[in-house]
Design a protein around this motif. Structure first.
Motif, PDB file in Angstrom:
ATOM      1  N   GLN A 152       0.833  -1.203   0.000  1.00 47.48           N
ATOM      2  CA  GLN A 152       0.000   0.000   0.000  1.00 47.48           C
ATOM      3  C   GLN A 152       0.868   1.253   0.000  1.00 47.48           C
ATOM      4  OE1 GLN A 152      -2.305  -0.945   3.496  1.00 47.48           O
ATOM      5  NE2 GLN A 152      -4.159  -1.253   2.270  1.00 47.48           N
ATOM      6  N   CYS A 153       1.923   1.266   0.794  1.00 48.54           N
ATOM      7  CA  CYS A 153       2.797   2.436   0.848  1.00 48.54           C
ATOM      8  C   CYS A 153       3.502   2.662  -0.485  1.00 48.54           C
ATOM      9  CB  CYS A 153       3.825   2.283   1.967  1.00 48.54           C
ATOM     10  SG  CYS A 153       3.107   2.417   3.618  1.00 48.54           S
ATOM     11  N   ALA A 154       3.856   1.562  -1.171  1.00 48.41           N
ATOM     12  CA  ALA A 154       4.523   1.663  -2.471  1.00 48.41           C
ATOM     13  C   ALA A 154       3.527   1.902  -3.601  1.00 48.41           C
ATOM     14  CB  ALA A 154       5.317   0.395  -2.744  1.00 48.41           C
ATOM     15  N   ARG A 155       2.234   1.839  -3.274  1.00 49.97           N
ATOM     16  CA  ARG A 155       1.152   1.970  -4.272  1.00 49.97           C
ATOM     17  C   ARG A 155       1.345   0.982  -5.416  1.00 49.97           C
ATOM     18  NH1 ARG A 155      -1.709   6.366  -2.244  1.00 49.97           N
ATOM     19  NH2 ARG A 155      -0.433   7.904  -1.225  1.00 49.97           N
ATOM     20  N   ALA A 156       1.612  -0.256  -5.016  1.00 53.41           N
ATOM     21  CA  ALA A 156       1.803  -1.350  -5.970  1.00 53.41           C
ATOM     22  C   ALA A 156       0.438  -1.780  -6.511  1.00 53.41           C
ATOM     23  CB  ALA A 156       2.487  -2.522  -5.281  1.00 53.41           C
ATOM     24  N   PRO A 157       0.413  -2.369  -7.709  1.00 53.16           N
ATOM     25  CA  PRO A 157      -0.859  -2.886  -8.243  1.00 53.16           C
ATOM     26  C   PRO A 157      -1.440  -3.959  -7.321  1.00 53.16           C
ATOM     27  CG  PRO A 157       0.807  -2.814  -9.960  1.00 53.16           C
ATOM     28  CD  PRO A 157       1.507  -2.521  -8.670  1.00 53.16           C
ATOM     29  N   ILE A 158      -2.766  -3.963  -7.179  1.00 50.13           N
ATOM     30  CA  ILE A 158      -3.418  -4.950  -6.327  1.00 50.13           C
ATOM     31  C   ILE A 158      -3.203  -6.349  -6.885  1.00 50.13           C
ATOM     32  CG2 ILE A 158      -5.667  -5.756  -5.512  1.00 50.13           C
ATOM     33  CD1 ILE A 158      -6.486  -2.830  -5.257  1.00 50.13           C
ATOM     34  N   LYS A 159      -3.329  -6.501  -8.203  1.00 48.04           N
ATOM     35  CA  LYS A 159      -3.064  -7.777  -8.877  1.00 48.04           C
ATOM     36  C   LYS A 159      -1.852  -7.586  -9.771  1.00 48.04           C
ATOM     37  CE  LYS A 159      -7.809  -9.437  -8.988  1.00 48.04           C
ATOM     38  NZ  LYS A 159      -8.900  -9.930  -9.826  1.00 48.04           N
ATOM     39  N   GLY A 172       0.381  -7.048 -12.724  1.00 45.87           N
ATOM     40  CA  GLY A 172       0.067  -6.565 -14.063  1.00 45.87           C
ATOM     41  C   GLY A 172      -1.190  -5.721 -14.139  1.00 45.87           C
ATOM     42  N   GLY A 173      -1.842  -5.492 -13.007  1.00 47.97           N
ATOM     43  CA  GLY A 173      -3.091  -4.735 -12.997  1.00 47.97           C
ATOM     44  C   GLY A 173      -2.865  -3.239 -13.018  1.00 47.97           C
ATOM     45  N   THR A 174      -3.950  -2.503 -13.164  1.00 50.53           N
ATOM     46  CA  THR A 174      -3.868  -1.044 -13.208  1.00 50.53           C
ATOM     47  C   THR A 174      -4.436  -0.379 -11.955  1.00 50.53           C
ATOM     48  OG1 THR A 174      -5.982  -0.936 -14.369  1.00 50.53           O
ATOM     49  CG2 THR A 174      -3.981  -0.993 -15.725  1.00 50.53           C
ATOM     50  N   VAL A 175      -5.112  -1.156 -11.094  1.00 48.36           N
ATOM     51  CA  VAL A 175      -5.656  -0.606  -9.859  1.00 48.36           C
ATOM     52  C   VAL A 175      -4.573  -0.712  -8.792  1.00 48.36           C
ATOM     53  CG1 VAL A 175      -7.432  -0.817  -8.087  1.00 48.36           C
ATOM     54  CG2 VAL A 175      -7.994  -1.274 -10.474  1.00 48.36           C
ATOM     55  N   LEU A 176      -4.223   0.435  -8.213  1.00 47.61           N
ATOM     56  CA  LEU A 176      -3.136   0.486  -7.250  1.00 47.61           C
ATOM     57  C   LEU A 176      -3.659   0.396  -5.819  1.00 47.61           C
ATOM     58  CD1 LEU A 176      -1.021   3.368  -8.826  1.00 47.61           C
ATOM     59  CD2 LEU A 176      -0.864   0.910  -9.247  1.00 47.61           C
ATOM     60  N   ALA A 177      -2.875  -0.262  -4.979  1.00 46.15           N
ATOM     61  CA  ALA A 177      -3.202  -0.317  -3.555  1.00 46.15           C
ATOM     62  C   ALA A 177      -3.043   1.078  -2.967  1.00 46.15           C
ATOM     63  CB  ALA A 177      -2.277  -1.302  -2.848  1.00 46.15           C
ATOM     64  N   ALA A 178      -3.882   1.415  -2.021  1.00 48.38           N
ATOM     65  CA  ALA A 178      -3.847   2.750  -1.413  1.00 48.38           C
ATOM     66  C   ALA A 178      -3.709   2.622   0.097  1.00 48.38           C
ATOM     67  CB  ALA A 178      -5.109   3.524  -1.761  1.00 48.38           C
ATOM     68  N   PRO A 179      -2.833   3.393   0.695  1.00 45.63           N
ATOM     69  CA  PRO A 179      -2.717   3.385   2.155  1.00 45.63           C
ATOM     70  C   PRO A 179      -3.858   4.178   2.785  1.00 45.63           C
ATOM     71  CG  PRO A 179      -1.211   4.983   1.236  1.00 45.63           C
ATOM     72  CD  PRO A 179      -1.865   4.297   0.070  1.00 45.63           C
ATOM     73  N   PHE A 180      -3.970   4.078   4.094  1.00 48.10           N
ATOM     74  CA  PHE A 180      -4.945   4.852   4.859  1.00 48.10           C
ATOM     75  C   PHE A 180      -4.308   6.178   5.232  1.00 48.10           C
ATOM     76  CE2 PHE A 180      -6.339   0.541   5.433  1.00 48.10           C
ATOM     77  CZ  PHE A 180      -7.724   0.632   5.406  1.00 48.10           C
ATOM     78  N   GLU A 181      -4.972   7.263   4.896  1.00 49.11           N
ATOM     79  CA  GLU A 181      -4.520   8.594   5.289  1.00 49.11           C
ATOM     80  C   GLU A 181      -5.457   9.069   6.394  1.00 49.11           C
ATOM     81  OE1 GLU A 181      -3.861  11.261   1.970  1.00 49.11           O
ATOM     82  OE2 GLU A 181      -3.751   9.524   0.635  1.00 49.11           O
ATOM     83  N   ILE A 182      -4.892   9.290   7.571  1.00 44.54           N
ATOM     84  CA  ILE A 182      -5.700   9.675   8.728  1.00 44.54           C
ATOM     85  C   ILE A 182      -5.345  11.102   9.112  1.00 44.54           C
ATOM     86  CG2 ILE A 182      -6.303   9.163  11.121  1.00 44.54           C
ATOM     87  CD1 ILE A 182      -5.472   6.253  10.559  1.00 44.54           C
ATOM     88  N   GLY A 183      -6.337  11.966   9.055  1.00 45.54           N
ATOM     89  CA  GLY A 183      -6.182  13.359   9.460  1.00 45.54           C
ATOM     90  C   GLY A 183      -6.959  13.616  10.739  1.00 45.54           C
ATOM     91  N   ARG A 184      -6.923  14.828  11.212  1.00 51.91           N
ATOM     92  CA  ARG A 184      -7.592  15.161  12.465  1.00 51.91           C
ATOM     93  C   ARG A 184      -9.107  14.941  12.392  1.00 51.91           C
ATOM     94  NH1 ARG A 184      -5.728  16.842  16.817  1.00 51.91           N
ATOM     95  NH2 ARG A 184      -3.798  17.666  15.980  1.00 51.91           N
ATOM     96  N   PHE A 185      -9.722  15.170  11.237  1.00 49.18           N
ATOM     97  CA  PHE A 185     -11.178  15.036  11.118  1.00 49.18           C
ATOM     98  C   PHE A 185     -11.619  14.043  10.058  1.00 49.18           C
ATOM     99  CE2 PHE A 185     -10.283  19.429  12.479  1.00 49.18           C
ATOM    100  CZ  PHE A 185     -10.843  19.375  13.738  1.00 49.18           C
ATOM    101  N   TRP A 186     -10.697  13.312   9.428  1.00 42.74           N
ATOM    102  CA  TRP A 186     -11.084  12.457   8.319  1.00 42.74           C
ATOM    103  C   TRP A 186     -10.137  11.263   8.168  1.00 42.74           C
ATOM    104  CZ3 TRP A 186      -6.934  12.300   5.141  1.00 42.74           C
ATOM    105  CH2 TRP A 186      -6.061  13.383   5.201  1.00 42.74           C
ATOM    106  N   LEU A 187     -10.614  10.254   7.454  1.00 39.77           N
ATOM    107  CA  LEU A 187      -9.844   9.094   7.050  1.00 39.77           C
ATOM    108  C   LEU A 187     -10.104   8.900   5.566  1.00 39.77           C
ATOM    109  CD1 LEU A 187      -9.382   5.724   8.701  1.00 39.77           C
ATOM    110  CD2 LEU A 187     -10.485   5.751   6.492  1.00 39.77           C
ATOM    111  N   LYS A 188      -9.058   8.601   4.814  1.00 36.50           N
ATOM    112  CA  LYS A 188      -9.196   8.392   3.369  1.00 36.50           C
ATOM    113  C   LYS A 188      -8.400   7.153   2.984  1.00 36.50           C
ATOM    114  CE  LYS A 188      -8.069  10.492  -1.055  1.00 36.50           C
ATOM    115  NZ  LYS A 188      -6.823  10.031  -1.593  1.00 36.50           N
ATOM    116  N   GLN A 189      -9.010   6.310   2.167  1.00 38.82           N
ATOM    117  CA  GLN A 189      -8.289   5.217   1.527  1.00 38.82           C
ATOM    118  C   GLN A 189      -8.800   5.136   0.098  1.00 38.82           C
ATOM    119  OE1 GLN A 189      -9.067   1.099   2.199  1.00 38.82           O
ATOM    120  NE2 GLN A 189      -6.927   0.553   1.896  1.00 38.82           N
ATOM    121  N   GLY A 190      -7.915   5.432  -0.852  1.00 34.76           N
ATOM    122  CA  GLY A 190      -8.332   5.454  -2.251  1.00 34.76           C
ATOM    123  C   GLY A 190      -9.409   6.506  -2.460  1.00 34.76           C
ATOM    124  N   GLN A 191     -10.572   6.064  -2.947  1.00 38.75           N
ATOM    125  CA  GLN A 191     -11.690   6.976  -3.182  1.00 38.75           C
ATOM    126  C   GLN A 191     -12.661   7.045  -2.001  1.00 38.75           C
ATOM    127  OE1 GLN A 191     -11.944   8.982  -5.920  1.00 38.75           O
ATOM    128  NE2 GLN A 191      -9.886   8.207  -6.300  1.00 38.75           N
TER     129      GLN A 191
END
Length: 123
Positions: free
Chosen positions: A32-39, A41-60
């Motif tokens: 996830q930290c390297a944003r490697a493809p999930i599969k 040869g795939g085009t969808v990249l793994a996404a890490p969790f971004e945690i802020g003071r009021f929000w959490l984001k992972q990918g979309q």
């Protein structure tokens, strides 16, 4: 009635924002930290969790967080938050967080667990 509200505010203990700083940042597995493809040869990249003071984001996925208090024990720091996730149809979740050393574990109420996650080098 005014005095009643004053008493309620006196005995309400808000979550200390400084205690939550230890949970903030970008967390993920090595892929996830390297944003490697999930599969491979795939085009969808793994996404890490971004945690802020009021929000959490992972990918979309974006979630608004309402933090609970932080409990610090011998085996790590614990907190919980309610997470309101989504855009058009918001869903509510209960999210528990455990930080032991440099490993973060997220426990969702649906039930699912993410972790152990490590802080990404970019955060």
């Amino acid at each position: 009635m005014r005095h009643f509200f004053i008493l309620i505010f006196l005995f309400t203990v808000p979550a200390n924002a400084d205690d939550h700083d230890r949970f903030l940042g970008i967390w993920g597995t090595a892929d996830q930290c390297a944003r490697a493809p999930i599969k491979p040869g795939g085009t969808v990249l793994a996404a890490p969790f971004e945690i802020g003071r009021f929000w959490l984001k992972q990918g979309q996925l974006w979630c608004k967080l309402d933090w609970g208090p932080v409990e610090i024990g011998d085996d790590g720091a614990f907190t919980a938050a309610t997470a309101q996730c989504g855009e058009d149809s918001v869903r509510g979740y209960f999210l528990g967080m455990r930080l032991a050393g440099d490993e973060l574990t997220l426990r969702w109420d649906f039930p699912h667990q993410n972790g152990p996650l490590r802080r990404c080098p970019s955060s």
